[in-house]
Design a protein around this motif. Sequence first.
Motif, mmCIF file in Angstrom:
data_model
loop_
_atom_site.group_PDB
_atom_site.id
_atom_site.type_symbol
_atom_site.label_atom_id
_atom_site.label_comp_id
_atom_site.label_asym_id
_atom_site.label_seq_id
_atom_site.Cartn_x
_atom_site.Cartn_y
_atom_site.Cartn_z
ATOM 1 N N ILE A 147 0.846 -1.185 0.000
ATOM 2 C CA ILE A 147 0.000 0.000 0.000
ATOM 3 C C ILE A 147 0.881 1.235 0.000
ATOM 4 O O ILE A 147 2.022 1.204 0.471
ATOM 5 N N CYS A 148 0.358 2.295 -0.540
ATOM 6 C CA CYS A 148 1.062 3.573 -0.562
ATOM 7 C C CYS A 148 0.548 4.394 0.615
ATOM 8 O O CYS A 148 -0.535 4.966 0.550
ATOM 9 N N ASN A 175 -10.205 2.521 7.645
ATOM 10 C CA ASN A 175 -11.201 1.637 7.047
ATOM 11 C C ASN A 175 -10.954 1.569 5.544
ATOM 12 O O ASN A 175 -10.753 2.591 4.889
ATOM 13 N N ILE A 176 -10.944 0.350 5.024
ATOM 14 C CA ILE A 176 -10.626 0.150 3.614
ATOM 15 C C ILE A 176 -11.679 -0.711 2.938
ATOM 16 O O ILE A 176 -12.455 -1.399 3.595
ATOM 17 N N ASP A 177 -11.678 -0.658 1.625
ATOM 18 C CA ASP A 177 -12.452 -1.571 0.782
ATOM 19 C C ASP A 177 -11.447 -2.471 0.075
ATOM 20 O O ASP A 177 -10.395 -2.001 -0.370
ATOM 21 N N ILE A 178 -11.769 -3.748 -0.012
ATOM 22 C CA ILE A 178 -10.923 -4.710 -0.712
ATOM 23 C C ILE A 178 -11.705 -5.219 -1.912
ATOM 24 O O ILE A 178 -12.791 -5.778 -1.751
ATOM 25 N N TRP A 179 -11.156 -5.003 -3.084
ATOM 26 C CA TRP A 179 -11.805 -5.419 -4.324
ATOM 27 C C TRP A 179 -11.070 -6.624 -4.900
ATOM 28 O O TRP A 179 -9.865 -6.572 -5.117
ATOM 29 N N LEU A 180 -11.804 -7.695 -5.159
ATOM 30 C CA LEU A 180 -11.246 -8.877 -5.807
ATOM 31 C C LEU A 180 -11.745 -8.884 -7.247
ATOM 32 O O LEU A 180 -12.955 -8.936 -7.495
ATOM 33 N N ASN A 181 -10.826 -8.795 -8.192
ATOM 34 C CA ASN A 181 -11.181 -8.707 -9.607
ATOM 35 C C ASN A 181 -11.527 -10.069 -10.200
ATOM 36 O O ASN A 181 -11.088 -11.100 -9.699
ATOM 37 N N ASP A 182 -12.296 -10.052 -11.275
ATOM 38 C CA ASP A 182 -12.620 -11.288 -11.995
ATOM 39 C C ASP A 182 -11.424 -11.800 -12.792
ATOM 40 O O ASP A 182 -11.297 -13.001 -13.013
ATOM 41 N N LYS A 239 -20.392 10.923 -5.386
ATOM 42 C CA LYS A 239 -19.517 10.282 -6.372
ATOM 43 C C LYS A 239 -18.104 10.858 -6.337
ATOM 44 O O LYS A 239 -17.459 11.100 -7.369
ATOM 45 N N THR A 240 -17.620 11.066 -5.103
ATOM 46 C CA THR A 240 -16.249 11.528 -4.903
ATOM 47 C C THR A 240 -15.291 10.452 -5.391
ATOM 48 O O THR A 240 -15.529 9.261 -5.208
ATOM 49 N N LYS A 241 -14.215 10.880 -6.008
ATOM 50 C CA LYS A 241 -13.228 9.944 -6.542
ATOM 51 C C LYS A 241 -12.631 9.097 -5.414
ATOM 52 O O LYS A 241 -12.247 9.621 -4.373
ATOM 53 N N LYS A 242 -12.557 7.791 -5.648
ATOM 54 C CA LYS A 242 -11.965 6.876 -4.668
ATOM 55 C C LYS A 242 -10.456 7.087 -4.582
ATOM 56 O O LYS A 242 -9.811 7.441 -5.561
ATOM 57 N N VAL A 243 -9.918 6.843 -3.390
ATOM 58 C CA VAL A 243 -8.475 6.909 -3.184
ATOM 59 C C VAL A 243 -7.968 5.474 -3.135
ATOM 60 O O VAL A 243 -8.193 4.752 -2.163
ATOM 61 N N TYR A 244 -7.310 5.034 -4.218
ATOM 62 C CA TYR A 244 -6.731 3.697 -4.275
ATOM 63 C C TYR A 244 -5.360 3.743 -3.621
ATOM 64 O O TYR A 244 -4.557 4.620 -3.923
#
Length: 89
Positions: free
Chosen positions: A9-10, A30-37, A60-65
């Motif tokens: 992570i950055c 707090n984070i979101d974890i996205w698992l891609n297809d 619809k604020t831009k997400k911070v990855y």
Amino acid sequence: MSTLYIGSICVSDIPKDKLTQAKNGKLYLNIDIWLNDQKDQYENIGSLSVRQSKEEREAKTKKVYIGNFKESELKPQIAEQSAIDDLPF
């Protein structure tokens, strides 16, 4: 069987106002974890982003990855039978 995922992570991109201090004095994010297809061009299978508030999602604020992860290439090691037979117990 368990699967090990590795990534990074950055921490520079973490908005300081998103850190919360718990009663124990420790800081949490707090984070979101996205698992891609599918894997991306770097073999990553998922990403991490800073969790947005309801208001941020509605606006619809831009997400911070803040990072990506992939499945580890490390495979479980199986001991050779001769090594097991040589144990002193």
